[in-house]
Design a protein around this motif. Structure first.
Motif, PDB file in Angstrom:
ATOM      1  N   LEU A 181      -4.873  40.903  48.592  1.00 48.64           N
ATOM      2  CA  LEU A 181      -6.565  41.001  48.144  1.00 48.64           C
ATOM      3  C   LEU A 181      -6.527  39.767  48.635  1.00 48.64           C
ATOM      4  O   LEU A 181      -6.885  38.875  47.681  1.00 48.64           O
ATOM      5  N   THR A 182      -7.885  39.261  49.911  1.00 49.35           N
ATOM      6  CA  THR A 182      -8.371  38.299  49.769  1.00 49.35           C
ATOM      7  C   THR A 182     -10.175  38.040  49.480  1.00 49.35           C
ATOM      8  O   THR A 182     -10.830  38.868  49.771  1.00 49.35           O
ATOM      9  N   GLU A 183     -10.028  36.427  49.205  1.00 49.03           N
ATOM     10  CA  GLU A 183     -12.283  36.680  49.283  1.00 49.03           C
ATOM     11  C   GLU A 183     -12.584  37.000  50.027  1.00 49.03           C
ATOM     12  O   GLU A 183     -13.384  37.653  50.124  1.00 49.03           O
ATOM     13  N   TRP A 184     -11.897  37.268  51.810  1.00 51.83           N
ATOM     14  CA  TRP A 184     -12.906  37.581  52.364  1.00 51.83           C
ATOM     15  C   TRP A 184     -12.651  38.933  52.434  1.00 51.83           C
ATOM     16  O   TRP A 184     -13.908  40.106  52.408  1.00 51.83           O
ATOM     17  N   HIS A 185     -11.924  39.382  52.083  1.00 49.66           N
ATOM     18  CA  HIS A 185     -11.662  40.845  51.903  1.00 49.66           C
ATOM     19  C   HIS A 185     -12.891  41.956  50.887  1.00 49.66           C
ATOM     20  O   HIS A 185     -13.391  42.616  50.547  1.00 49.66           O
ATOM     21  N   THR A 186     -12.616  40.879  49.487  1.00 56.46           N
ATOM     22  CA  THR A 186     -13.503  41.443  48.688  1.00 56.46           C
ATOM     23  C   THR A 186     -14.932  41.052  49.043  1.00 56.46           C
ATOM     24  O   THR A 186     -15.988  42.071  48.366  1.00 56.46           O
ATOM     25  N   ARG A 187     -15.228  40.059  49.654  1.00 51.44           N
ATOM     26  CA  ARG A 187     -16.692  39.229  50.410  1.00 51.44           C
ATOM     27  C   ARG A 187     -17.324  41.439  50.871  1.00 51.44           C
ATOM     28  O   ARG A 187     -18.612  41.887  50.847  1.00 51.44           O
ATOM     29  N   TYR A 188     -15.872  41.620  51.999  1.00 51.34           N
ATOM     30  CA  TYR A 188     -16.123  42.198  52.383  1.00 51.34           C
ATOM     31  C   TYR A 188     -16.763  43.557  51.755  1.00 51.34           C
ATOM     32  O   TYR A 188     -18.225  45.119  52.479  1.00 51.34           O
ATOM     33  N   LEU A 189     -15.607  43.824  51.077  1.00 54.29           N
ATOM     34  CA  LEU A 189     -15.739  45.268  49.961  1.00 54.29           C
ATOM     35  C   LEU A 189     -16.955  45.204  49.064  1.00 54.29           C
ATOM     36  O   LEU A 189     -17.361  46.391  48.705  1.00 54.29           O
ATOM     37  N   SER A 190     -17.435  44.594  48.869  1.00 60.75           N
ATOM     38  CA  SER A 190     -18.524  44.007  47.105  1.00 60.75           C
ATOM     39  C   SER A 190     -19.947  44.949  48.350  1.00 60.75           C
ATOM     40  O   SER A 190     -20.594  45.565  47.681  1.00 60.75           O
ATOM     41  N   PHE A 191     -19.728  45.210  49.526  1.00 62.05           N
ATOM     42  CA  PHE A 191     -20.683  46.347  49.925  1.00 62.05           C
ATOM     43  C   PHE A 191     -21.017  47.261  50.631  1.00 62.05           C
ATOM     44  O   PHE A 191     -21.746  48.069  50.395  1.00 62.05           O
ATOM     45  N   ILE A 192     -19.687  47.834  49.511  1.00 63.37           N
ATOM     46  CA  ILE A 192     -19.370  49.434  49.827  1.00 63.37           C
ATOM     47  C   ILE A 192     -19.399  49.818  47.759  1.00 63.37           C
ATOM     48  O   ILE A 192     -18.867  49.012  47.508  1.00 63.37           O
ATOM     49  N   LYS A 193     -19.962  50.561  47.261  1.00 62.28           N
ATOM     50  CA  LYS A 193     -20.048  51.109  46.123  1.00 62.28           C
ATOM     51  C   LYS A 193     -19.185  51.135  45.667  1.00 62.28           C
ATOM     52  O   LYS A 193     -18.299  50.493  44.471  1.00 62.28           O
ATOM     53  N   HIS A 194     -18.445  52.416  45.501  1.00 59.61           N
ATOM     54  CA  HIS A 194     -16.825  52.714  45.366  1.00 59.61           C
ATOM     55  C   HIS A 194     -16.241  52.577  46.371  1.00 59.61           C
ATOM     56  O   HIS A 194     -15.745  52.241  47.557  1.00 59.61           O
ATOM     57  N   LYS A 195     -14.797  52.061  45.560  1.00 61.10           N
ATOM     58  CA  LYS A 195     -13.910  51.681  45.956  1.00 61.10           C
ATOM     59  C   LYS A 195     -12.310  52.332  45.364  1.00 61.10           C
ATOM     60  O   LYS A 195     -12.306  53.308  43.956  1.00 61.10           O
ATOM     61  N   ILE A 196     -11.549  53.554  46.261  1.00 58.79           N
ATOM     62  CA  ILE A 196     -10.183  53.757  45.750  1.00 58.79           C
ATOM     63  C   ILE A 196      -9.036  53.358  45.913  1.00 58.79           C
ATOM     64  O   ILE A 196      -9.057  53.204  47.494  1.00 58.79           O
ATOM     65  N   VAL A 197      -7.926  52.638  45.603  1.00 60.46           N
ATOM     66  CA  VAL A 197      -7.338  52.447  45.425  1.00 60.46           C
ATOM     67  C   VAL A 197      -6.691  53.286  45.815  1.00 60.46           C
ATOM     68  O   VAL A 197      -5.949  54.210  44.682  1.00 60.46           O
ATOM     69  N   ILE A 198      -5.289  53.653  46.587  1.00 62.04           N
ATOM     70  CA  ILE A 198      -4.312  54.287  46.959  1.00 62.04           C
ATOM     71  C   ILE A 198      -3.284  53.340  47.776  1.00 62.04           C
ATOM     72  O   ILE A 198      -2.891  53.682  48.959  1.00 62.04           O
ATOM     73  N   ALA A 199      -2.361  53.175  46.776  1.00 58.20           N
ATOM     74  CA  ALA A 199      -1.638  52.248  46.654  1.00 58.20           C
ATOM     75  C   ALA A 199       0.144  52.847  47.172  1.00 58.20           C
ATOM     76  O   ALA A 199       0.192  54.091  46.755  1.00 58.20           O
TER      77      ALA A 199
END
Length: 263
Positions: A181-199
């Motif tokens: 998970l990079t800083e760029w990913h974090t920025r893009y995902l910050s615009f989406i309210k809920h994040k659900i990890v399925i690892a």
């Protein structure tokens, strides 16, 4: 300066001229290499990959035929300095920028049965960083990203096919093309309210899940029962129905708590 390559036109031409061949090979990869036996789930995979413009590269000259001599430039990562195509005998899956421009290809292949045990095998080949730095982008189209923002949720997975099956089932999903998970990913995902990890159920997957839940706001997890990844879990109608039911329950609850999948 690198010459411009019109990937989109080349993909369209390829499918127009060789639709019968590409259809047969793509269906064969899904059923015989991905081991998806359920006809409905196979059809979902096929339709998604075809819509995305995925195709099989059957020899070293195939990419030149449809994308021109410029594709041999080593900086694209498609050909080596020795003139060998790195995508030969692989499924080429287009990767796009947020304006839906094709930027390169992920080359997928399963390990052959006769592969020497001491040889290094790479299942997914990515373009070199100067052509496509995967830490700055992820596998998700612009339309899928906008829908995830609107729906206020997205499932985060590391595998390409994990993302594909979820998207096929109408569930917003993004693949980070690996377990970082990079800083760029974090920025893009910050615009989406809920994040659900399925690892994935391995050491890298557990580490990936822990870091996502630490680094991202409003992030929960779906834990799998026995299978290694969600793509492997969603292989029959019973599993699909069960997953959809449990996911809709989590959605109705506002994605408040992590959940262990029940078979």
């Amino acid at each position: 300066m690198l010459p411009d390559i019109d990937y989109t036109t080349g993909i369209h031409k390829l499918w127009e001229e060789e639709e019968e061949y590409q259809t047969a090979v793509l269906e064969g990869i899904i059923s015989n290499i991905r081991h998806i036996e359920n006809p409905e789930i196979l059809k979902l995979h096929f339709n998604y990959l075809k819509t995305q413009g995925a195709f099989f590269v059957h020899n070293d000259d195939y990419m030149i035929k449809y994308f021109g001599e410029a594709i041999k430039e080593p900086k694209y990562g498609v050909y080596s300095f020795q003139g060998r195509c790195t995508l030969a005998a692989r499924l080429a899956i287009p990767i796009r920028l947020f304006d839906n421009t094709v930027r390169g290809f992920i080359g997928y292949s399963n390990k052959p049965a006769d592969y020497a045990p001491d040889e290094v095998f790479i299942k997914y080949l990515y373009p070199p960083k100067n052509a496509f730095y995967k830490g700055r982008f992820f596998y998700m189209t612009a339309d899928e990203y906008r829908k995830a923002v609107h729906d206020e949720y997205v499932c985060i997975v590391d595998g390409i096919f994990d993302k594909i099956i979820l998207q096929c089932l109408g569930i917003n999903a993004v693949s980070l093309c690996g377990s970082s998970l990079t800083e760029w990913h974090t920025r893009y995902l910050s615009f989406i309210k809920h994040k659900i990890v399925i690892a994935d159920n391995d050491v890298a997957g557990r580490r990936f899940s822990s870091y996502c839940r630490y680094a991202l706001e409003n992030c929960i997890e779906i834990l799998q029962p026995e299978t290694n990844d969600i793509d492997e879990f969603l292989r029959d109608d019973k599993a699909v129905v069960s997953f959809r039911k449990q996911f809709e329950e989590m959605k109705a609850e506002g994605f408040l708590l992590s959940r262990q999948l029940m078979i």
